[in-house]
Design an enzyme around this catalytic site. Sequence first.
Site, PDB file in Angstrom:
ATOM      1  N   GLU A  64      -4.234  -4.158  12.509  1.00  0.00           N
ATOM      2  CA  GLU A  64      -3.452  -4.552  13.812  1.00  0.00           C
ATOM      3  C   GLU A  64      -3.831  -5.429  14.768  1.00  0.00           C
ATOM      4  OE1 GLU A  64      -2.145  -0.986  15.667  1.00  0.00           O
ATOM      5  OE2 GLU A  64      -0.856  -0.354  13.790  1.00  0.00           O
ATOM      6  N   GLU A 113       0.412   2.737   7.519  1.00  0.00           N
ATOM      7  CA  GLU A 113       0.483   3.670   8.277  1.00  0.00           C
ATOM      8  C   GLU A 113       2.055   4.062   8.780  1.00  0.00           C
ATOM      9  OE1 GLU A 113      -1.462   3.389  12.114  1.00  0.00           O
ATOM     10  OE2 GLU A 113      -3.318   2.528  11.081  1.00  0.00           O
TER      11      GLU A 113
HETATM   12  C1  BG6 Z   1      -1.913   2.444  15.213  1.00  0.00           C
HETATM   13  C2  BG6 Z   1      -3.257   2.496  14.832  1.00  0.00           C
HETATM   14  O1  BG6 Z   1      -1.680   1.387  16.101  1.00  0.00           O
HETATM   15  O2  BG6 Z   1      -1.231   3.449  15.580  1.00  0.00           O
HETATM   16  C3  BG6 Z   1      -4.023   3.872  14.953  1.00  0.00           C
HETATM   17  O3  BG6 Z   1      -3.544   1.597  13.856  1.00  0.00           O
HETATM   18  C4  BG6 Z   1      -3.120   4.776  15.930  1.00  0.00           C
HETATM   19  O4  BG6 Z   1      -5.240   3.516  15.397  1.00  0.00           O
HETATM   20  C5  BG6 Z   1      -1.789   4.636  15.658  1.00  0.00           C
HETATM   21  O5  BG6 Z   1      -3.921   5.810  16.118  1.00  0.00           O
HETATM   22  C6  BG6 Z   1      -0.888   5.665  16.637  1.00  0.00           C
HETATM   23  O6  BG6 Z   1      -1.292   4.984  17.918  1.00  0.00           O
HETATM   24  P1  BG6 Z   1      -1.577   6.250  18.766  1.00  0.00           P
HETATM   25  O7  BG6 Z   1      -2.006   5.214  20.229  1.00  0.00           O
HETATM   26  O8  BG6 Z   1      -0.569   7.074  19.039  1.00  0.00           O
HETATM   27  O9  BG6 Z   1      -2.767   6.973  18.377  1.00  0.00           O
END
Ligand code: BG6
Length: 464
Positions: free
Chosen positions: A157, A363
């Site tokens: 990202e 993800e």
């Molecule tokens: C993504 C990242 O942006 O989202 C993760 O790759 C991150 O590292 C995930 O944890 C969820 O975002 P957040 O801020 O809710 O943890």
Amino acid sequence: MKTNFLWGGATASYQCEGAWNLDGKVESMWDRYLHENNLENGDVASDHYHHYEEDIRMMKEGGQTAYRFSLSWPRIIKNKEGDINPEGIKFYQNVLDACHKNGIEPFVTLYHWDLPQYWEDEGGWLNLEVAYAFEHYAKVCFEHFGDKVYYWSTFNEPKWFVANGYFIGNYPPGFKDVQKTMIAAYNVMYASALGVRAFHEKGYKGEIGIVHSYTPVNGVDDSIETRIAMRYADNYSNNWVLDTAVLGEFPIDLIAKLSEDYDIRFIKEEHLKIIKENTVDFIGLNYYARTLVKPYTSGETQLVFNHSGKPGQSKVVIKGWFEQVRDPNSEFTAWDTEIYPKGLQDGLIEAWDRYHLPIYVTENGIGVRENIEVDQVNDDYRISFMNDHLSAIMNAIDYGADIRGYFAWASFDIYSWKNGVEKRYGLVAVNFQQNQARKPKASYYWFKEVIESNGEKVERKIFD
Ligand code: BG6
């Protein structure tokens, strides 16, 4: 689903490993930033450093076939001179061996935001030297782990850590400066291309890609003004990463727009050539939500992010470019993330049409407060979220998109950056207070059945 479709969960080194200063690991920029500002940190996190065997065994028991995780640069390289920490190498050798012992395919990210502080002290991503340091680090990883890893990603990202760190200011190094944002973005994309080159040059077996925080863009209507705002939003959110990594070119209209107000003399012909010649083999897309926009109306740039879990605070207005809008018909999490599986379906189709490269959904998940002091967390909201997003993926596959894997965020509960450990994403509950005890949630068992049925268990929905 194709029979070799990868099914797994994902994590990131800083968010799960803990052991922040053990066995020769040096400080990362996140260690320094969170300690200095007295914020909740990942010093211990889920203590994956000591629990990786159990965690990976649970992945196997949950039917999973792959594990996406990142390597910690400050655990592997000790200093600016590039000296290797043998204990860091050993740790990841052990993790990789545990994966293979359990029949889990490792899907490895080189950089998930934990820059060594010794490089941040030299200007971090504003310093082109850091791109060459990344190249060295990447080479060390390929050399030491190349026989155990087939799937590599250069960066997790770039959009998210560059925008947050240099434009919005809510992540380290905490700048709010467009000129710096442009330079950091450029150096990161250049570093990524250097990593791709190092991998391909030596002929390692496998594939190398980049992972992007994908927010497909929708407009509030079909007017020409809205379409222009959508293009600005797409350039801001997606194109500068994906076009550059896949097509080898920064979007020309973005550069033209920025050059009206900012100095772009840091862009050099010799770097552009390397970027052009070293494009990725696949795209990793992290999907949480889309971006719905309307044309910019008035006022200053406003970038407000919700790290408290108190709904209704987020705001994105980029002066002269676009304004983000909240769809009144949508459901949102307490952290203001829209739940919108259609965005994944449409976004995957768009990315496939545009780039024609294999795609992994690297993800996808929902972050919520959960009471884990129960026999089993009944996270039916997560099951429904995953079901609908998997359905969106299947619809895109039916359209013809070449999608080769799905990674739930996250394999188990981990530290969620500025949101601390309160925001839980895991398929497995981690009791951070009591011995880091692990307990599968209902979603873990549901996911197991989905995997064992190779997707048949997903209740299909079409998102029109
Ligand atoms: C993504 C990242 O942006 O989202 C993760 O790759 C991150 O590292 C995930 O944890 C969820 O975002 P957040 O801020 O809710 O943890």
